[in-house]
Structures are given as C-alpha cells and as structure tokens.
Design a protein around this motif. Structure first.
Motif, PDB file in Angstrom:
ATOM      1  N   ALA A 128       0.866  -1.303   0.214  1.00 19.12           N
ATOM      2  CA  ALA A 128      -0.099   0.085  -0.005  1.00 19.12           C
ATOM      3  C   ALA A 128       0.833   1.410   0.053  1.00 19.12           C
ATOM      4  CB  ALA A 128      -0.860  -0.189   1.230  1.00 19.12           C
ATOM      5  N   ALA A 129       2.046   1.130   0.754  1.00 18.65           N
ATOM      6  CA  ALA A 129       2.778   2.377   0.759  1.00 18.65           C
ATOM      7  C   ALA A 129       3.473   2.631  -0.651  1.00 18.65           C
ATOM      8  CB  ALA A 129       3.977   2.117   1.850  1.00 18.65           C
ATOM      9  N   GLY A 130       3.999   1.305  -1.308  1.00 12.15           N
ATOM     10  CA  GLY A 130       4.414   1.727  -2.516  1.00 12.15           C
ATOM     11  C   GLY A 130       3.540   2.325  -3.782  1.00 12.15           C
TER      12      GLY A 130
ATOM     13  N   ALA B  81     -13.555 -10.316   1.816  1.00 10.68           N
ATOM     14  CA  ALA B  81     -13.565  -8.782   1.260  1.00 10.68           C
ATOM     15  C   ALA B  81     -12.374  -8.151   1.521  1.00 10.68           C
ATOM     16  CB  ALA B  81     -14.609  -8.107   2.228  1.00 10.68           C
ATOM     17  N   SER B  82     -11.536  -7.847   0.152  1.00  7.55           N
ATOM     18  CA  SER B  82     -10.352  -7.228   0.194  1.00  7.55           C
ATOM     19  C   SER B  82     -10.544  -5.731   0.137  1.00  7.55           C
ATOM     20  CB  SER B  82      -9.614  -7.682  -1.113  1.00  7.55           C
ATOM     21  OG  SER B  82     -10.403  -6.895  -2.112  1.00  7.55           O
ATOM     22  N   SER B  83      -9.877  -5.243   1.282  1.00  2.00           N
ATOM     23  CA  SER B  83     -10.227  -3.738   1.625  1.00  2.00           C
ATOM     24  C   SER B  83      -8.988  -2.958   0.881  1.00  2.00           C
ATOM     25  CB  SER B  83     -10.338  -3.379   3.078  1.00  2.00           C
ATOM     26  OG  SER B  83      -8.992  -3.698   3.984  1.00  2.00           O
ATOM     27  N   GLN B  84      -9.200  -1.831   0.467  1.00  2.00           N
ATOM     28  CA  GLN B  84      -8.271  -0.802  -0.269  1.00  2.00           C
ATOM     29  C   GLN B  84      -7.989   0.164   0.854  1.00  2.00           C
ATOM     30  OE1 GLN B  84      -9.262   0.453  -3.857  1.00  2.00           O
ATOM     31  NE2 GLN B  84      -9.361  -1.732  -4.939  1.00  2.00           N
ATOM     32  N   ASP B  85      -6.653   0.507   0.785  1.00  2.00           N
ATOM     33  CA  ASP B  85      -6.526   1.760   1.497  1.00  2.00           C
ATOM     34  C   ASP B  85      -6.985   3.070   1.105  1.00  2.00           C
ATOM     35  OD1 ASP B  85      -4.985   3.239   3.443  1.00  2.00           O
ATOM     36  OD2 ASP B  85      -3.087   2.537   2.785  1.00  2.00           O
TER      37      ASP B  85
ATOM     38  N   LEU C 179      -0.191   4.980 -18.394  1.00  2.00           N
ATOM     39  CA  LEU C 179      -1.128   4.024 -18.205  1.00  2.00           C
ATOM     40  C   LEU C 179      -0.850   2.578 -18.325  1.00  2.00           C
ATOM     41  CD1 LEU C 179      -4.141   3.276 -17.842  1.00  2.00           C
ATOM     42  CD2 LEU C 179      -4.646   3.308 -20.139  1.00  2.00           C
ATOM     43  N   GLU C 180       0.213   2.261 -19.447  1.00  2.00           N
ATOM     44  CA  GLU C 180       0.955   1.047 -19.634  1.00  2.00           C
ATOM     45  C   GLU C 180       1.694   0.783 -18.372  1.00  2.00           C
ATOM     46  OE1 GLU C 180       2.825   1.019 -23.236  1.00  2.00           O
ATOM     47  OE2 GLU C 180       1.075   1.397 -24.447  1.00  2.00           O
ATOM     48  N   LEU C 181       2.465   1.810 -17.850  1.00  2.00           N
ATOM     49  CA  LEU C 181       3.460   1.615 -16.587  1.00  2.00           C
ATOM     50  C   LEU C 181       2.499   1.032 -15.664  1.00  2.00           C
ATOM     51  CD1 LEU C 181       6.333   1.709 -15.770  1.00  2.00           C
ATOM     52  CD2 LEU C 181       5.849   4.141 -15.158  1.00  2.00           C
ATOM     53  N   GLU C 182       1.459   1.829 -15.219  1.00  2.00           N
ATOM     54  CA  GLU C 182       0.478   1.403 -14.151  1.00  2.00           C
ATOM     55  C   GLU C 182       0.067   0.071 -14.334  1.00  2.00           C
ATOM     56  OE1 GLU C 182      -3.353   3.158 -11.930  1.00  2.00           O
ATOM     57  OE2 GLU C 182      -2.552   4.004 -13.802  1.00  2.00           O
ATOM     58  N   GLN C 183      -0.308  -0.330 -15.364  1.00  2.00           N
ATOM     59  CA  GLN C 183      -0.863  -1.706 -15.658  1.00  2.00           C
ATOM     60  C   GLN C 183       0.347  -2.778 -15.348  1.00  2.00           C
ATOM     61  OE1 GLN C 183      -2.455  -1.822 -19.492  1.00  2.00           O
ATOM     62  NE2 GLN C 183      -4.206  -0.634 -19.105  1.00  2.00           N
ATOM     63  N   SER C 184       1.656  -2.254 -15.738  1.00  2.00           N
ATOM     64  CA  SER C 184       2.601  -3.333 -15.764  1.00  2.00           C
ATOM     65  C   SER C 184       3.099  -3.593 -14.426  1.00  2.00           C
ATOM     66  CB  SER C 184       3.987  -2.789 -16.674  1.00  2.00           C
ATOM     67  OG  SER C 184       4.312  -1.717 -15.994  1.00  2.00           O
ATOM     68  N   ARG C 185       2.812  -2.125 -13.459  1.00  2.00           N
ATOM     69  CA  ARG C 185       3.273  -2.217 -11.854  1.00  2.00           C
ATOM     70  C   ARG C 185       2.253  -3.128 -11.129  1.00  2.00           C
ATOM     71  NH1 ARG C 185       6.157   2.660  -9.861  1.00  2.00           N
ATOM     72  NH2 ARG C 185       7.790   2.654 -11.343  1.00  2.00           N
ATOM     73  N   GLU C 186       0.942  -3.131 -11.502  1.00  2.00           N
ATOM     74  CA  GLU C 186       0.044  -4.010 -11.025  1.00  2.00           C
ATOM     75  C   GLU C 186       0.253  -5.445 -11.206  1.00  2.00           C
ATOM     76  OE1 GLU C 186      -3.860  -2.441 -12.146  1.00  2.00           O
ATOM     77  OE2 GLU C 186      -3.624  -0.457 -11.112  1.00  2.00           O
ATOM     78  N   HIS C 187       0.763  -5.590 -12.487  1.00  2.00           N
ATOM     79  CA  HIS C 187       1.161  -7.190 -12.807  1.00  2.00           C
ATOM     80  C   HIS C 187       2.137  -7.558 -11.998  1.00  2.00           C
ATOM     81  CE1 HIS C 187       1.635 -10.664 -15.087  1.00  2.00           C
ATOM     82  NE2 HIS C 187       2.905 -10.286 -15.440  1.00  2.00           N
ATOM     83  N   ASN C 188       3.196  -6.831 -11.827  1.00  2.00           N
ATOM     84  CA  ASN C 188       4.172  -7.166 -11.052  1.00  2.00           C
ATOM     85  C   ASN C 188       3.936  -7.522  -9.580  1.00  2.00           C
ATOM     86  OD1 ASN C 188       5.623  -7.023 -13.154  1.00  2.00           O
ATOM     87  ND2 ASN C 188       6.725  -5.041 -12.856  1.00  2.00           N
ATOM     88  N   LEU C 189       3.000  -6.603  -9.251  1.00  2.00           N
ATOM     89  CA  LEU C 189       2.618  -6.591  -7.645  1.00  2.00           C
ATOM     90  C   LEU C 189       1.932  -7.951  -7.422  1.00  2.00           C
ATOM     91  CD1 LEU C 189       1.597  -3.058  -6.777  1.00  2.00           C
ATOM     92  CD2 LEU C 189       3.639  -3.971  -5.937  1.00  2.00           C
TER      93      LEU C 189
END
Length: 620
Positions: free
Chosen positions: A324-326, A541-545, A591-601
């Motif tokens: 979440a901090a990242g 239930a997955s809670s988001q920050d 947008l592509e960078l954000e998608q790749s970061r989510e995939h990496n996480l």
C-alpha cells in the motif's frame, strides 16, 4: 546524583564548544579525551560515550530540540540547548542500558522545571507517533526507527509519566519557599530633566531616476538545443523504464512464452561427488533433527505450529502495508507528473504572449548591430592599408638577411664534405686490416687434428673405487630396476581401482537416498501448497487503503483539468500545436506503466506465497 550531575555538566560544556562548521567530530573527540585525562576511567568512559553519541546522532536530536523550542519551550533559554540534547540522547539510546533507576537519578540532578517540561514534550505519544516518526524516517529507514527507537520509548512511557508527576510535585513544593526567601527589588524613577521637543526637519525632494530596462528572461534560460537534448533524454529514460518494468519479472512467465517449444521442461542436472556428499549430509542432519524433535514431543515438549502461523499472518500483514505504501508513492509521482504538465501548458500560454514583444525588440537590436558592423568594417580597411605599407619595408630587410644566410651555409657545406672524405679513408684502412686477420684465423682452423681412442664397454675402468662396474653391467642392473618399478606401479593401480569402485558404490547409495528424500519432501510441499491455495481462494472482502483511493481521485481530477487545458490550447492556437500528441503519448505510457506495475505486484504476491512452503521445507 551529584556524581552524574557533574558528568552531564562536562558533556554539556564540551557540546557548547563544538562548532559543526569548523570542527570535525573525530578531531573534537580526540581533543576532548585529552582534556579529560585527569578524571577517573569510569567518568571518562561515560562522558566520551555520551559525547560521541550526541555528535553521531546530532541530526535526530536537533529535530526534537528545535521543535521543543518552537512549541512548548518558547520561554526556555537557548543556553540550555545542549542540556536538552543530552537528555534526549540518554532517553532514546541509553535508557535500556542504564536502567530506569539510574536514568531517574540523572534527571533529578538537573534543573527540575526544564527537564520536566522537556520530558513531557518528548514522551508525548502524539508527538512520538506523528511528526517525530516522520522526521526521523527521512534520515533513517522507517522500520529501523520504529523497531529500535520508538517502540522502546513507548514501552517506557508509563514510568516516565510517573517520574514527570513526581518532578512536578517537587517543583510545586519548592516554589513557595523560594518566593518567601527571595528579596523583591523595588524600582525607582530617575530624576531626569525633560528634553526639549526637536523641530521636524523639512523633507528632501526625492530625485527622479530613469527606469532601467529589465533583464531579458532568456538570460536565465537554457538554449533551445539544450532544452531539446533534455527532452530527448527524458523521453529515452521513460521508454527504458517502461521496458524494464514490462520485462522485470520475465523469469516468472511460463516457459512457452520465451523458450523454444522443442526444449524439454525438466532437464536432468548431473551432480559431482562433492554436491552428492553435501546433499546427503544435509538430509542426514535433517533426519537427525526430526528424530530429536519427535523425541522431545514424546517427552512432552511443545509445538511451534501456532507461533509459525502467527508469524506468517504478521508477515502477510506487513507485506500488505508495504504494498500500500508503494502504491501511494507511485500515485504521488503520477500526481506530480500531472501537475507538471498543467504548469507546462500554462507556461506555454505565457510564452506565446511574450514572443511577440521579443520579436520587436530583436528587430531593433538587429538594426543597431548592422550600423555598428559598418563602422567596424571602415576601421578595419584603414588598418589593412597601414599594414600593407609596413609589409613592403619588411620584405626588403628579409631579402638581405636571406642572402647572408646562404653564404654562411655554403661555407659550412664545403667544410663538412672535407671531413667526410677523411673519415671514409680511415674506415677503408681499418676494414683492410680486419680482412687480413680473418684470413689468418681461417688458415689456423683448417689444420688437421688427431681423433680420440676407442672405448670398450665391457671393461672395468680400474680407478680403485668401491662398486666399480662396466657399462654393460650397469645397463643390465637398470633394466632389472625398471621391471621392479613397473610391478609396484601395477599393484598400486589395482588398489586405486578397487578403492574407486567402493567409493562409487557408496555414492550410488547416497544418490538413491537423496532421491527418496526429495520425493518425500516434494509431496509434502505440494500438499502444503494446495492447502494454501485453497485458503487463498476462499471468499473474503479485500479492503483498499483510503490514501490510495484519495490519490487516485486527485489524479483523475488533475487529468480532467489537463485535458481541458489541452483543448483550450488547441482551439486558441493559430496552427496545430506539437505538445498535444506528446501529452497523449505520455498519458498512454503512464497507463501502460501502471498496468505493468499492478501485474508485477500480483506476481510478487504469488511469488512470496510460493516461496513460503519452500522456506518452511528448508527450515524442516
């Protein structure tokens, strides 16, 4: 108490002498240790330890003491700055080592009201858990700050609050006595003569000065070529960052996506002897540990399964917090990127208005430069005519000088030719003498010489030595010695072959045992992995920050505002603007960078859950 009070006073005195702009900590500590040689070794060690700690962690202590002077210590003297630094260092770093009783004695040896006010400010839970944690985390790692410094301070907080209440009671009981004993000073007015009122002078007129021309903004801006190079550099870095993030976890992808289909999945690895013995010893130790654990369980020892389960849950919780901090840091970077785009668009609008004014000014400057160049051309023509006259006189003098030098050179050449002829004649004479000597030596070499006598190999020399023998006998004995050496070598070779066979049989047995252990451990790891997957796929239930949601909302607002600004720029411009396609391209890349970061996480979470069984298997 007086003992520790004197030690703390010496530390405060040394800290007051330290000047960070001029002095280095190492030299200052050496000077302080040399000045403390007269004290006892115990006092000297305590003073040097506290002094070196205050200098090492000076940034952390400065953060707390400066904030104290701003908030609660506005009426305190700046002369007590070093005292508060020493108290803060003792409470943060030496409280566990000294013990609370010794820390209480040190605090009571100092001025009660000042120390009580500072301890109340420093041990306030709101201050410790909010801005002190944030400021210290900027200097050191957050996990290190929280684990080694903040948690011990929070653990000692109840005892310190009790000490503060005791100090407040002592100061309240002593204050009436001080008031009764102190003598009050009664001020008296001075009997001074009242001065006469001065006449108001007439104001002087302010001179009018011509308004100077403003410095052009281009003076403080980079040239266009440098700006274009910086833009290309940022573009290349962004492309490389996107490519690195897309290919960051390539090893976690399926093999069919980046390997040839003909390559087998399971390639056998050939182990050497050392690896087989090492792995066999490892499994043997694991078996012995397991047997010891079973014996302990039979004897009534406890099981660590509950503790391991709690540890796994806490590690998963810490991982979620770090993720979440990242995510917050990434969204903050994206938000700053959107704000920078907006600022750049506003700057472009301002530059369009200023460009027209600069064009007019440059036209005037060009006219002035043309006039100045005409004047310079006229002056240069005059200087060229003068130089031509001077060159004519110089050519005559050069012709005379060249003629004299030619005569001198001719004389020198004649003398050198004579010397060369003399040296050639001397060399020919020396060569003739050498040829005569060589012919004499060759004639001596061609004389016939007498050859040596014949040798009988079967005859003994007869020198009278012990063990004399002929050459034939010596050869026979050497042949017998070689035969014996060959027999010994064959016996040794047979022994080595037998030893290798026994060793290979032992290694084969070890390999079979290793394969059995691997199969058993693989089955247990597969069962644990299936159990963990079943728990992971259970509904929850997955809670988001909340910070992540707030940052995403702000980014959406900034993006909408940026699109509106881009649309206004496109409408108001007389020709199609270049930055708009680049802005769209940057938005698509982000947008592509954000998608790749989510995939990496997600891949890291799966990789962390997959590494869990392997670590427990190694621990077992």
């Amino acid at each position: 108490m007086a003992y520790y009070g004197k030690c703390v006073e010496m530390v405060i005195e040394q800290l007051d002498k330290f000047k960070p702009e001029k002095d280095s900590p190492e030299q200052f500590l050496e000077a302080a240790s040399s000045s403390l040689q007269a004290l006892s070794p115990q006092k000297q060690a305590f003073i040097l330890e506290v002094l070196s700690g205050c200098l090492e962690y000076r940034k952390l202590l400065t953060v707390v003491v400066d904030a104290f002077y701003v908030q609660d210590g506005r009426l305190c003297l700046w002369a007590d700055y070093s005292l508060f630094q020493v108290i803060c260092y003792l409470a943060t770093f030496l409280l566990e080592e000294l013990g609370f009783q010794l820390f209480r004695n040190i605090v009571k040896s100092q001025p009660t009201i000042k120390v009580c006010k500072f301890l109340g400010f420093f041990f306030n839970p709101l201050n410790l858990c909010s801005w002190i944690k944030d400021e210290w985390s900027l200097i050191y790692e957050t996990a290190h700050v929280e684990e080694n410094w903040l948690r011990p301070l929070m653990r000692w907080q109840p005892e310190v609050q009790e000490l503060i209440s005791q100090l407040e009671g002592v100061s309240a009981s002593q204050s009436p006595l001080l008031k009764t004993k102190a003598k009050v000073t009664e001020p008296k007015e001075f009997n001074l003569t009242a001065p006469k009122p001065r006449a108001i002078p007439m104001p002087e007129p302010v001179p009018m000065v011509a308004k100077p021309r403003a410095v052009p903004r281009s003076t403080y801006q980079l040239p266009k070529e440098q700006q274009q190079l910086d833009m290309v550099k940022r573009y290349n870095r962004r492309e490389l960052l996107l490519k690195a993030n897309m290919e960051e976890l390539r090893c976690t992808m399926p093999r069919s996506r980046w390997e040839p289909p003909t390559q087998p999945d399971n390639v056998p690895v050939k182990l050497n002897t050392a690896a087989i013995l090492r792995e066999g010893a490892l499994y043997q130790r694991q078996v012995e540990k397991e047997l010891q654990r079973v014996d302990k369980l039979v004897d009534g020892a406890g099981d660590f399964s509950e503790f391991l389960e709690w540890q796994r849950k806490m590690q998963a919780k810490d991982l979620e917090e770090r993720l979440a901090a990242g995510e917050c840091r990434r969204l903050q970077g994206k938000l700053s990127h959107e704000e920078a785009i907006l600022a750049r668009q506003n700057l472009m609008q301002e530059n369009k208005h200023r460009a027209e004014q600069k064009k007019k000014e440059t036209a005037k400057l060009m006219l002035q430069c043309a006039k100045r160049r005409l004047q310079e051309d006229r002056s240069l023509k005059e200087q060229v005519e003068q130089a031509m006259e001077l060159q004519k006189n110089v050519k005559l003098a050069q012709a005379k000088l060249v003629k004299g030098r030619r005569q001198i050179a001719q004389e020198v050449m004649e003398e050198s030719q004579e010397l060369l002829q003399r040296s050639a004649e001397a060399a020919r004479e020396e060569q003739r003498q050498r040829c005569e000597l060589i012919s004499q030596l060759r004639a001596l070499e061609t004389r016939p010489t007498r050859k040596g006598k014949l040798v009988d190999l079967t005859q003994i020399p007869g020198y009278g030595l012990e063990g004399e023998m002929s050459v034939v006998e010596l050869r026979e004995r050497l042949a017998l010695l070689k035969e014996t050496q060959q027999r010994e070598e064959e016996e040794k070779r047979d022994q080595i072959i037998q030893g290798k066979r026994t060793k290979s049989q032992e290694l084969q047995n070890t390999v079979e045992q290793i394969s059995l252990c691997r199969a058993a451990m693989g089955r247990s790891a597969a069962l644990r992995w299936e159990k963990k997957n079943a728990l992971a796929t259970a509904p929850g239930a997955s809670s988001q920050d909340e910070r992540v949601l707030e940052l995403r909302r702000r980014i959406a607002e900034r993006a909408a505002e940026r699109r509106r600004q881009a649309a206004l720029l496109h409408v108001s411009a007389p020709r199609p603007a270049r930055p708009k396609p680049r802005v769209q391209l940057e938005a698509r890349r982000w947008l592509e960078l954000e998608q790749s970061r989510e995939h990496n996480l997600r891949a890291r979470q799966q990789g962390g859950s997959a590494r869990g069984p392997a670590r427990r298997l190694e621990a077992a």
